[in-house]
Design an enzyme around this catalytic site. Structure first.
Site: not given
Lengths: 1026, 570
Positions: B282, B285, B302, B322, B361, B364, B369, B501
């Site tokens: 990151e 990036e 994230c 990102s 999550k 996710e 993807e 988190c």
């Protein structure tokens, strides 16, 4: 754009214009009530007719609700500066009125609404003053009637603080129901420093049966706008909202029009009347949630949020709409404001009560004769509103209770008809003023069902936010449903009370806090009705359908399976019809003639056209058997039982008990003091209603069954009770009736010739004694059935004039309504509200009856007005004969022996629930226990007593063997309107000539035709069958 | 006005207290605990349950103490028979419309309704009658909804709309038919729900909880053919022990590792390792975008709840996101490549499990993807459940260490667990990468703490890098408003959950402010105690690049560690 001066000046011009003698007009009542009743068709018809009649210059205008909604559609003809208001019109009648009134110059009086009736005279109209009088869609008429002058005066003469002081001094309280002082509310809002503040008018009238606000909005919208503008001026607001329910499209349309009109004239909007004050009014529509009548929910709704209450504090006056100080008042409250500003607080305080000045508008609904809107001073009693102003109950039914405050309120029972209505007194009675709905209920209303209805409403309308309201109301409803279905337990009542208290205490907002009120209030005043449902599985009003097979059977004291016998008649099986009746009521022929058919009051057919002629059909079945089938069927006697039972008295109660006991197999002997058998049936009821030979046919059934009847034997004189015991009678049933006339104790009655007691006269007549009453003037004192029977007998004796003298008003007479009607048809005069004082005599012969006039005082516990004598109101009635018929009591001759049967203080025999007296083998029932009652009630008692005696003697107490019957529809159900077939009667001239039976009975065709009107409420799954 | 003191009396005791304090809080000052059910400090103040009622002298109604402010002279009774009667019957009302199946309910231990019924000694529910009947909503892989257990406290609604500004669940209907359900949709999967699970943290009953995958994981562990490896997210190690000791702020990394090993996982790895990796990619990036004029500000990626949110509500900004996968998904990708290269395991036998503080999550891991990289995601709560079920005493476990290869991490990775942590870690690396100089002050206090939106300007080699940190999605919305009003940022950290988190929707329940604070302290303590506190200094990360990925942003790195997101339309 007007200034104040201009407004005042055009007001005068407009007043002249709209009050001018030359301004003849036709005005159609176009409130929602009027339109619903067909006013639009009237309007069309009138327009056409006016053209046709060539009266093209005549203006046709509209107006709002006059309040007398029962008479809609209404058309007013305003000619010669007089108002002629025709009611109950249809297009045809309207055309006739126009022609007759306007062309021929004849006023049709019988269609006119009497503007001097109590309905109008006893009202005091402040907020409704213009309703039904002005055209709500024309601001000029409002101004002509002083509209906006209150605002003008306010802006001209008073500072905002002074306005608040005036409203405070006037003690105006919130008419939405809670009664919060309006001035105080305004004061708090005025103190707020918020730059923008709001005035909200709560027009979210949601109570079932309430339509006060709607009528004001539709009939006089400018009054509200003016009130709001004054409120805005007082608190410093420049924006107002009217939160009106979307279900009021007409009100909304007229409000919109009114706002536009007022803005155009500069009476609303910017710089009102050139005073520098701006006030703009917006309308917001409610989507039909009852909870949005609660102020914080209403605010949430205007803000576009879910309509839910929020907690207070902060109150809306501190932080309301969009967080700004907001005054919320109801329509009626704000509509009072202009008048207070014009006339001052002292004027306002002179109306109503000290703590609650002013008037209150009530919407009368339910079983009321004149339903509609009335405005009365605070402190008026429910009795005055219901009986004086609105004419009492529909069909002269008996008043049971009135519900105020809608689903948030409670009921006012009969014993509180005299309570002056204001905020505080109603609270004490466990109800609330509410917004003014007043739902009148009669005996056909079941209070458990009523409670169910309202809690069901609240349950549906609960916003669902708080636990107690969301779940509690549902649970209450479920318990009520349980009770109404006969599954209730006694502890449920305590649980309901506990839940009610908790839901009131716990709930977030007014909806939940008041939702249990109807339940708590009906339990408070009608607990016995709840218990009847729970313990006896009986709904006296024949409403809770799971508790009975059919409403008529439920209402019949003898429990006759009416739909079934009616169906048998329809099928042509008259014997079966008779037997169905006989199984529950052995006196079929008798009841077919003299029963006061309580069943018919409960008949569902009444909701379509008229109740079924149940008694007439019963009579037909018995007549048919006598005439065409050679007599009545004799029921089979079960196995003989070697036990003797004595029955004293052969009236309906004694005969019934004898019938059932004999059927069970007992050895039954009836002892009758007189020569004739039948008790009052033979001696009291006149021949023209129940011919003796027919009565004897039915008594013959009993003798055929083996009942022994000993006549001319008076127990206590000819034979003593102990003798019966010695003769081996196991049990005695006393059914001696109430045979003694109560003494009138009137001055001048003693020893005078021409003074009689009614029972003596009736008995003598029935025993063939001849009276010479021809051409005499006769006065019968009393209002019961004995008085009517006597009077009608006198007509047949050729009396010149027969008068009934009664203390209370005619509608209060206890005699059966049909009998009164017949008596009047036979030219009996009924003088009500007269109290006899003294008999004047000459040569010991009656010549005059002196009476005083009586007026209705307060309502007593029977719901009738107490007779109060008017001083110096002597009335003399010329009369030759005075007959007293003021009630009967028990004659105590039977106690002449060793045994003494105890009596009550009212001189009736004292019994336990199982009909036993103080002596365990002596039972008693009928009139000697209950006082004078109806034949069918005596039959009910005789049947129950037979069951108890059977149990006493070791039997199972089952006296009616109920068969399982399959209930099916045997013919098409007639759902379109069809009036009942009138009982054919003999002519008046024939009646005057003698004692021939008045009713002729149905023909076979008539009977079958009438029987086919039955809706068969006893068949539960009609749809499937059809 | 605010600070005016008033005198009140509670159950006969006098108290001087600030005007406007709620009766509930005032009573607390006198050590009186008024029972509550719908109340949630600062989050749900609607007074709907009617359990915290108290009697106020001279008024005829009872008041909900949680929403009624005190005023001078108020005399309050918190324990009169009237109060008790009302509370108890309201509780009876609630129970009468509750699907009571406590022993098998996911919330058996955590159910506030059950607890309060016990406190009140409710032994009988006198009401029978209809019960609300609704279908269970199991449409998402993250959260289930069981309206038959809902008591309409509306905490979820408040949290979802006020804190998350998502408004995925709302109250519908009236009266007894009132129900909390996805706004205008039949089930959560079709709704704008971002699956953050904040509602599961506040639901007092078992009406909203995470969808469990415990059985599936047990099955994999029991299967001798399977090679099951596990990764643990940074926030789990500072919260897991709460489920056993009841104490917050304990660091239990080593015990957790032992527990996982004892449960039968073949390898216990650390998501912190891929957190370090995320920072490298990151930061790279960010540098690229700054230097090459790419789309700025760069948004972190994230937090899967946040990803769902931006896809739904701000799809126009997807280019700002990102392209880095989240550490969980980087781990998953590496497990199927890097790890397999280094282990004697066939891909078909590999099962990858993650322990996450997060419900999103779970979603996710199943995204198109990236599907297949991570097989099962368990929340901190589910892990605790498994440990309990296995029956070993967590507190007495010996310390254990992560397995090598993907088990070493830096302090920078540890602070991923907290709001601001990703930002801080990124700055530590970006600074040194850009300037080539050592960053002396590693702690960047301006992005730490619970402030709703934190901003920092860091001078990196002459460039004033403007950074912002937002946690909780309503704060994310505010940042978008700032951007739309023209405020310039270079790098923004977004976390769906308040606190980041450590306050995730999969963390142990009943975390109040103090608990969150202790978790945060523990996170920074881990960081302080690490010898290496910058991601780019992680030797195993270096190894990964040296031996496998080559360099940050390499082709292989892109293939494995980066992804793209699509707008989600309704």
């Amino acid at each position: 754009m007007l200034n104040i001066k201009e407004l005042e000046s055009i007001q005068k011009d407009l007043y002249n214009e709209y009050s001018d003698i030359k301004k003849d007009r036709i005005i159609i009542g176009m409130g929602t009530c009027g339109i619903a009743a067909g006013a639009e068709e009237i309007l069309t018809a009138v327009k056409k007719e006016i053209k046709k009649l060539g009266l093209n210059n005549l203006e046709i205008s509209i107006t709002g609700c006059l309040g007398i909604c029962a008479e809609e559609p209404i058309m007013e003809i305003r000619t010669d500066n007089k108002r002629f208001i025709y009611g109950n019109l249809n297009p045809e009648k309207a055309r006739a009125v126009l022609k007759s009134h306007l062309v021929e110059g004849n006023i049709i009086n019988r269609w006119l609404i009497d503007q001097n009736s109590d309905f109008f005279n006893k009202q005091e109209r402040i907020v409704l003053r213009n309703c039904g009088n002005i055209n709500p869609e024309n601001i000029e008429e409002t101004i002509a009637n002083s509209g906006y002058l209150g605002l003008a005066e306010t802006l001209k003469n008073f500072s905002p603080a002074e306005v608040i002081k005036i409203i405070k001094d006037a003690k105006l309280r919130g008419r939405g129901g809670a009664g919060f002082p309006t001035g105080l509310k305004w004061e708090i809002a005025a103190k707020s420093n918020d730059r923008e503040k709001y005035v909200i008018c709560n027009a979210d009238e949601g109570d079932p049966g309430a339509f006060m606000d709607r009528s004001i909005l539709e009939g006089d919208p400018h009054r509200l706008l003016e009130g709001m503008a004054i409120a805005g001026y007082a608190i410093g607001a420049s924006i107002g909202f009217i939160y009106c329910r979307a279900e009021y499209p007409l009100a909304i349309k007229r409000l919109k029009n009114a706002i536009k009109e007022a803005e155009e004239m500069g009476l609303l909007g910017e710089n009102i009347l050139e005073s520098g004050y701006d006030f703009k009014i917006n309308i917001r529509l409610g989507a039909g949630a009852f909870v949005c009548g609660e102020e914080t929910s209403l605010i949430a709704s205007i803000e576009g949020k879910r309509g839910e209450p929020r907690s207070k504090p902060p109150f809306p006056v501190e932080s309301g709409l969009f967080g700004k100080a907001t005054v919320i008042n109801n329509v009626e409250t704000l509509s009072n404001v202009p008048e207070i500003m014009r006339n001052g607080s002292e004027w306002f305080k002179s109306i109503g009560t000290e703590a609650s000045p002013g008037t209150k508008v009530f919407a009368l609904a339910g079983k009321i004769k004149t339903n509609g809107l009335v405005e009365v001073p605070m402190g008026t009693t429910p009795g005055e509103i219901i009986f004086d102003i609105c004419g009492g109950l529909e069909k002269d039914a008996e008043f049971k209770a009135a519900q105020t405050g809608g689903p948030s309120g409670g009921c006012i029972p009969i014993e509180h008809l005299n309570v002056p209505i204001d905020y505080d007194s109603l609270k004490e009675l466990g109800t609330i003023m509410g917004s003014g709905g007043l739902i009148v209920m009669d005996e056909q209303t079941c209070m458990v069902d009523l409670a169910k209805y309202f809690i069901d409403f609240c349950k549906d309308e609960s916003c669902g936010q708080c636990t107690s309201c969301r779940i509690g109301t549902t649970r209450m409803l479920e318990i009520l449903e349980k009770i109404s279905e006969g599954r209730g337990e006694k502890k449920d009542i305590d649980l309901l009370l506990e839940m009610g208290e908790v839901i009131k205490d716990s709930s977030f907002c007014g909806l939940g806090q008041s939702a249990p009120n109807p339940v708590l209030s009906t339990i408070r005043y009608f607990k016995d009705e709840y218990l009847d449902h729970i313990e006896n599985h009986h709904c006296d009003s024949s409403v809770c359908a799971s508790l009975f097979t059919s409403p008529c059977q439920n209402a019949c004291p003898a429990n006759v399976d009416i739909p079934l016998y009616i169906d048998s008649i329809r099928q042509g099986d008259y014997k079966r019809a008779y037997q169905i009746i006989q199984s529950e009521n052995p006196l079929v022929l008798v009841c077919g003639r003299v029963c006061y058919n309580l069943c018919e009051n409960a008949c569902n057919r009444d909701g379509i056209d008229e109740s079924l002629a149940i008694r007439e059909l019963k009579r037909f079945a018995s007549d048919y058997l006598l005439k065409d089938e050679g007599g009545f069927p004799i029921p089979e006697v079960e196995a003989e039982i070697d036990k003797k039972i004595a029955i004293i008295g052969s009236g309906p109660s004694g005969l019934t008990a004898a019938f059932y006991l004999r059927k069970k197999g007992y050895q039954v002997t009836i002892f009758e003091a007189e020569t004739e058998v039948g008790g009052m049936l033979a001696l009291g009821i006149p021949e023209y209603r129940l011919p003796k030979d027919l009565l004897n046919e039915e008594i013959g059934v009993l003798t055929a069954m083996g009942v022994e009847i000993v006549v001319n034997t008076k127990v206590g004189e000819d034979i003593l009770i102990e003798d019966l015991r010695e003769e081996g009678f196991w049990a005695v049933y006393m059914a001696v009736g109430a045979q003694k006339d109560r003494q009138l104790n009137i001055e001048g009655s003693e020893g005078v010739e021409g003074y009689y007691s009614a029972l003596d006269v009736l008995k003598d007549l029935n025993q063939g004694h001849e009276f010479d009453f021809k051409d005499k003037k006769i006065s019968v004192i009393g209002g019961g059935n004995a008085a009517i029977d006597t009077a009608r007998n006198m007509i047949r004796l050729g009396a010149d004039e027969v008068n009934i003298i009664y203390r209370r008003s005619k509608s209060d007479m206890p005699a059966h309504k049909d009998e009164i009607k017949e008596a009047e048809y036979e030219k009996v005069n009924i003088y009500s509200q007269l109290n006899p004082h003294r008999i004047h005599s000459e040569n010991n012969k009656v010549i005059k009856l002196e009476c005083s006039k009586v007026k209705g005082g307060k309502f007593d516990k029977s719901g009738r007005r107490k007779p109060v004598e008017i001083e110096d109101s002597k009335v003399m009635i010329d009369t030759d004969i005075v007959i007293s018929a003021v009630g009967q009591e028990v004659e105590e001759y039977f106690n002449n022996g060793k045994f003494e049967v105890k009596l009550t203080n009212d001189n009736l025999i004292k019994t336990e629930e199982d009909f036993s007296t103080n002596i365990d083998w002596i039972f008693a029932g009928g009139d000697c226990v209950s006082g004078p009652s109806t034949v069918v009630e005596s039959i009910q008692q005789g049947k129950k007593a037979a069951s108890e005696i059977d149990k006493y003697l070791g039997g199972n107490g089952i006296v009616v063997n109920k068969e399982e019957v399959e209930r099916i529809i045997s013919g098409p159900i007639l759902e379109e309107q069809k009036s009942r077939i009138k009982m054919p009667t003999i002519l008046l001239s024939e009646r005057k000539r003698g004692f021939k039976e008045v009713e002729k009975g149905y023909s076979l065709d008539q009977a079958v035709e009438e029987a086919s009107r039955c809706l068969r409420c006893d068949v539960k799954e009609k749809e499937e069958v059809i | 006005m605010e600070n005016k003191l008033v005198n009140i009396e509670i159950d006969g005791e006098n108290l001087e207290v600030e005007a406007g304090t709620s009766i509930l809080d005032a009573a607390k000052m006198l050590n009186k605990n008024i029972p509550t059910l719908c109340y949630l400090e600062e989050k749900n103040l609607i007074g709907s349950c009617r359990i915290c009622l108290v009697e106020i002298e001279n008024t005829d109604k009872l008041a909900a103490s949680c929403i009624t402010p005190v005023s001078d002279g108020l005399k309050i009774k918190t324990n009169s028979s009237r109060v008790r009667k009302n509370r108890k019957m309201n509780l009876e009302f609630l129970l009468s419309d509750h699907n009571i199946e406590c022993p098998s309910c996911i919330s058996n231990e955590s159910c506030e309704l059950r607890e309060i019924a016990e406190e009140f000694g409710v032994r009988e529910v006198r009401f029978e009658g209809k019960k609300s009947s609704y279908k269970m909503d199991e449409s998402t892989p993250s959260i289930f909804r069981d309206p038959e257990k809902c008591i309409l406290c509306r905490r979820c609604e408040s949290v979802c709309s006020d804190i998350q500004s998502v408004e995925a669940v709302q109250v519908f209907g009236r009266g007894f038919e009132t129900v909390i359900k996805p706004s205008f949709y039949d089930n959560l999967a079709d709704s704008p729900c971002v699956l953050c699970g904040q509602c599961t943290l506040v639901c007092p009953t078992g009406a909203l909880r995470e969808k469990e995958y415990i059985n599936e994981v047990w099955q994999a562990l029991d299967d001798p053919e399977k090679h099951v490896i596990v990764q643990t997210a940074p926030a789990v190690r500072v919260a897991l022990s709460e489920a056993f000791s009841g104490k917050s702020g304990e660091i239990c990394t080593e015990k957790m590792v032992t527990a996982l090993r004892k449960l039968g996982f073949d390898k216990v790895f650390d998501t912190n390792f891929t957190a370090d990796l995320t920072i490298i990619e990151e930061a790279n990036e960010l540098i690229e975008r700054v230097e090459q004029g790419g789309k700025l500000p760069l948004f972190t990626s994230c937090s899967p709840g946040w990803i769902n949110f931006i896809e739904e509500y701000y799809p126009d900004y997807l280019d700002n996101l990102s392209s880095c996968k989240s550490p969980q998904q980087m781990f998953g990708a590496l497990a199927h490549s890097y790890y397999l290269d280094n282990a004697e395991v066939e891909e078909k036998d590999l099962v990858v499990v993650s322990i996450m503080p997060c419900t999103a999550k779970k979603f996710e891991a199943q995204r198109d993807e990236m599907a297949g990289d991570v097989d099962y995601v368990l929340t901190t709560r589910e892990l605790a459940q498994m440990i309990k079920e296995a029956g070993f005493s967590f507190e007495n476990l010996e310390d254990g260490n992560f397995d090598q290869l993907m088990g070493n991490s830096t302090g920078a990775a540890a602070i991923f667990a907290s709001t601001g942590g990703v930002m801080e870690a990124a700055i530590r690396t970006a600074y040194e990468k850009i300037t080539g100089e050592e960053l002396k002050e590693v702690n960047i206090e301006s992005v730490r703490g619970f402030d709703q939106i934190k901003k920092a300007t860091v001078n990196i080699g002459g460039l004033e890098v403007k950074a912002a940190v937002a946690h909780g999605l309503s704060n994310a919305r505010k940042v978008f408003e700032m951007i739309e009003e023209g405020e310039v940022f270079h790098f923004i950290e977004f976390m769906a959950c308040p606190g980041g988190c450590l306050g995730g929707g999969g963390q142990p329940l009943f975390a109040d402010k103090e608990v969150l604070n202790n978790r945060m302290k523990a996170i920074y303590e881990i960081d302080e105690n690490k010898q290496i506190r910058k991601s780019h200094e992680n030797p195993d990360i270096k190894k990964l690049y040296d031996n496998y990925l080559d360099h940050p942003g390499s082709e292989l790195a892109h293939k494995l560690l980066h992804t793209e997101y699509q707008p989600k339309r309704f």
